[in-house]
Design an enzyme around this catalytic site. Structure first.
Site, PDB file in Angstrom:
ATOM      1  N   HIS A  37       0.842  -1.209   0.000  1.00  0.00           N
ATOM      2  CA  HIS A  37       0.000   0.000   0.000  1.00  0.00           C
ATOM      3  C   HIS A  37       0.873   1.254   0.000  1.00  0.00           C
ATOM      4  O   HIS A  37       0.551   2.242  -0.659  1.00  0.00           O
ATOM      5  CB  HIS A  37      -0.881   0.037   1.257  1.00  0.00           C
ATOM      6  CG  HIS A  37      -1.908  -1.054   1.334  1.00  0.00           C
ATOM      7  ND1 HIS A  37      -1.823  -2.080   2.236  1.00  0.00           N
ATOM      8  CD2 HIS A  37      -3.055  -1.253   0.635  1.00  0.00           C
ATOM      9  CE1 HIS A  37      -2.871  -2.878   2.105  1.00  0.00           C
ATOM     10  NE2 HIS A  37      -3.638  -2.402   1.134  1.00  0.00           N
ATOM     11  N   LYS A 151      -1.401  -6.578  -8.109  1.00  0.00           N
ATOM     12  CA  LYS A 151      -1.649  -7.922  -7.565  1.00  0.00           C
ATOM     13  C   LYS A 151      -3.083  -8.349  -7.874  1.00  0.00           C
ATOM     14  O   LYS A 151      -3.330  -9.475  -8.257  1.00  0.00           O
ATOM     15  CB  LYS A 151      -1.423  -7.961  -6.050  1.00  0.00           C
ATOM     16  CG  LYS A 151      -1.642  -9.373  -5.501  1.00  0.00           C
ATOM     17  CD  LYS A 151      -1.347  -9.456  -4.036  1.00  0.00           C
ATOM     18  CE  LYS A 151      -2.489  -8.969  -3.203  1.00  0.00           C
ATOM     19  NZ  LYS A 151      -3.688  -9.831  -3.264  1.00  0.00           N
ATOM     20  N   LEU A 186       2.587  -9.417  -1.259  1.00  0.00           N
ATOM     21  CA  LEU A 186       2.087  -8.873   0.011  1.00  0.00           C
ATOM     22  C   LEU A 186       0.577  -8.698  -0.071  1.00  0.00           C
ATOM     23  O   LEU A 186       0.040  -8.263  -1.088  1.00  0.00           O
ATOM     24  CB  LEU A 186       2.748  -7.527   0.319  1.00  0.00           C
ATOM     25  CG  LEU A 186       4.264  -7.553   0.530  1.00  0.00           C
ATOM     26  CD1 LEU A 186       4.749  -6.175   0.998  1.00  0.00           C
ATOM     27  CD2 LEU A 186       4.695  -8.623   1.535  1.00  0.00           C
ATOM     28  N   SER A 187      -0.100  -9.069   1.003  1.00  0.00           N
ATOM     29  CA  SER A 187      -1.552  -8.954   1.063  1.00  0.00           C
ATOM     30  C   SER A 187      -1.950  -8.832   2.527  1.00  0.00           C
ATOM     31  O   SER A 187      -1.326  -9.466   3.400  1.00  0.00           O
ATOM     32  CB  SER A 187      -2.197 -10.214   0.467  1.00  0.00           C
ATOM     33  OG  SER A 187      -3.542 -10.323   0.897  1.00  0.00           O
ATOM     34  N   ARG A 189      -4.333 -10.169   3.836  1.00  0.00           N
ATOM     35  CA  ARG A 189      -4.821 -11.484   4.293  1.00  0.00           C
ATOM     36  C   ARG A 189      -3.686 -12.449   4.631  1.00  0.00           C
ATOM     37  O   ARG A 189      -3.949 -13.518   5.184  1.00  0.00           O
ATOM     38  CB  ARG A 189      -5.746 -12.102   3.241  1.00  0.00           C
ATOM     39  CG  ARG A 189      -7.096 -11.396   3.144  1.00  0.00           C
ATOM     40  CD  ARG A 189      -8.079 -12.172   2.284  1.00  0.00           C
ATOM     41  NE  ARG A 189      -9.422 -11.658   2.404  1.00  0.00           N
ATOM     42  CZ  ARG A 189      -9.995 -10.813   1.528  1.00  0.00           C
ATOM     43  NH1 ARG A 189      -9.321 -10.375   0.490  1.00  0.00           N
ATOM     44  NH2 ARG A 189     -11.240 -10.397   1.718  1.00  0.00           N
TER      45      ARG A 189
END
Ligand code: PAF
Length: 284
Positions: A37, A151, A186-187, A189
């Protein structure tokens, strides 16, 4: 950074900057911010003088059996990260502020053909919820540009189409996927992954890279390559939703031997109870 949770204050604050001729970029998020982000925020600073970030866990894009209630909400930590990135405005509306008449009664925005494939098959209400909230955020902020991660490649493709179909004068900018040291995309979750599954998770990207390398080496047996990739992932603990090779622009499926110069390899599946997705694109 000013944090605002009401539309009227957000609009007034941004309008003051717009009247002074400043270019505005919006970064829509659902919070629990990570380095991916922050890279979107940095890109927003490169293309605009005023950066607005929204954090809204949008109930409309979650299915009944999905993780809306458990989705990580870490506002104080997110605010610190955004302050450090010199964000000008953070918009954190409540559900009531975004959907004053309830979700059921709200106008919906959908793009059927791009939504009824890939993730849309497994998450039937998802993209309608995304398109609706993104349209609202665009109308609220009226940014010159909006920044999204690659993504979620299907989401990015859909939002580009949305802005184009609805004649929104907004540049939609995609930013390459941020990855952990071992390649895992990267997430927010990823925090759900058990330590055993976290160790297995990079296999998704490994498999995408392997298929990319085979295509670059001249293999055009797309359907066969996908079948092999699915089997490999399923036998390593994934429950694969899809592993497809598609046209990068309209996401149409490529059959064996198809001639195509811009190719996307897209995959999603569940590991334990965590849904992971990733993609690679290449020019031939
Ligand atoms: O990608 C996300 O985080 C969300 O789908 C978005 C674009 C912020 C809409 O809720």
């Amino acid at each position: 950074m000013q944090t605002l949770n009401q539309v009227k204050y957000l609009r007034a604050a941004i309008n003051a900057d717009k009247e002074r001729g400043k270019r505005v970029a919006l970064v829509p998020t659902m919070g629990h911010l990570h380095e991916g982000h922050l890279q979107l925020v940095r890109r927003a600073h490169e293309i605009a003088e005023i950066v607005v970030v929204s954090i809204f866990v949008n109930p409309m894009q979650f299915g009944a059996s999905e993780d809306l209630d458990s989705y990580p909400r870490t506002l104080l930590d997110d605010q610190e990260k955004l302050e450090a990135e010199n964000v000008h405005f953070l918009f954190t509306p409540s559900d009531k502020e975004m959907y004053p008449n309830g979700i059921e009664n709200h106008t919906k925005v959908s793009i059927e053909n791009l939504s009824n494939m890939l993730c849309g098959i497994h998450r039937p209400v998802h993209f309608e919820g995304v398109c609706t909230v993104v349209t609202k955020l665009f109308n609220l902020v009226q940014p010159d540009a909006a920044v999204f991660g690659e993504k979620d490649f299907q989401q990015l493709t859909i939002i580009k189409r949305l802005a184009s179909d609805l004649c929104m004068p907004i540049d939609i900018i995609g930013v390459p996927t941020a990855r952990a040291h071992d390649g895992l995309a990267l997430s927010s979750r990823n925090t759900y992954l058990s330590s055993v599954d976290r160790a297995r998770a990079p296999m998704l990207y490994e498999t995408l890279k392997d298929i990319r390398d085979q295509i670059l080496a001249g293999n055009r047996q797309y359907e066969t390559l996908c079948e092999e990739a699915k089997q490999k992932l399923n036998s390593s603990g994934f429950d694969v939703d899809y592993f497809d090779i598609r046209d990068q622009n309209d996401l149409s499926l490529l059959a064996n031997d198809a001639e195509n110069s811009s190719v996307s390899i897209l995959a999603a599946g569940t590991l334990g109870s965590t849904r992971l997705l990733d993609n690679i694109y290449l020019s031939l």
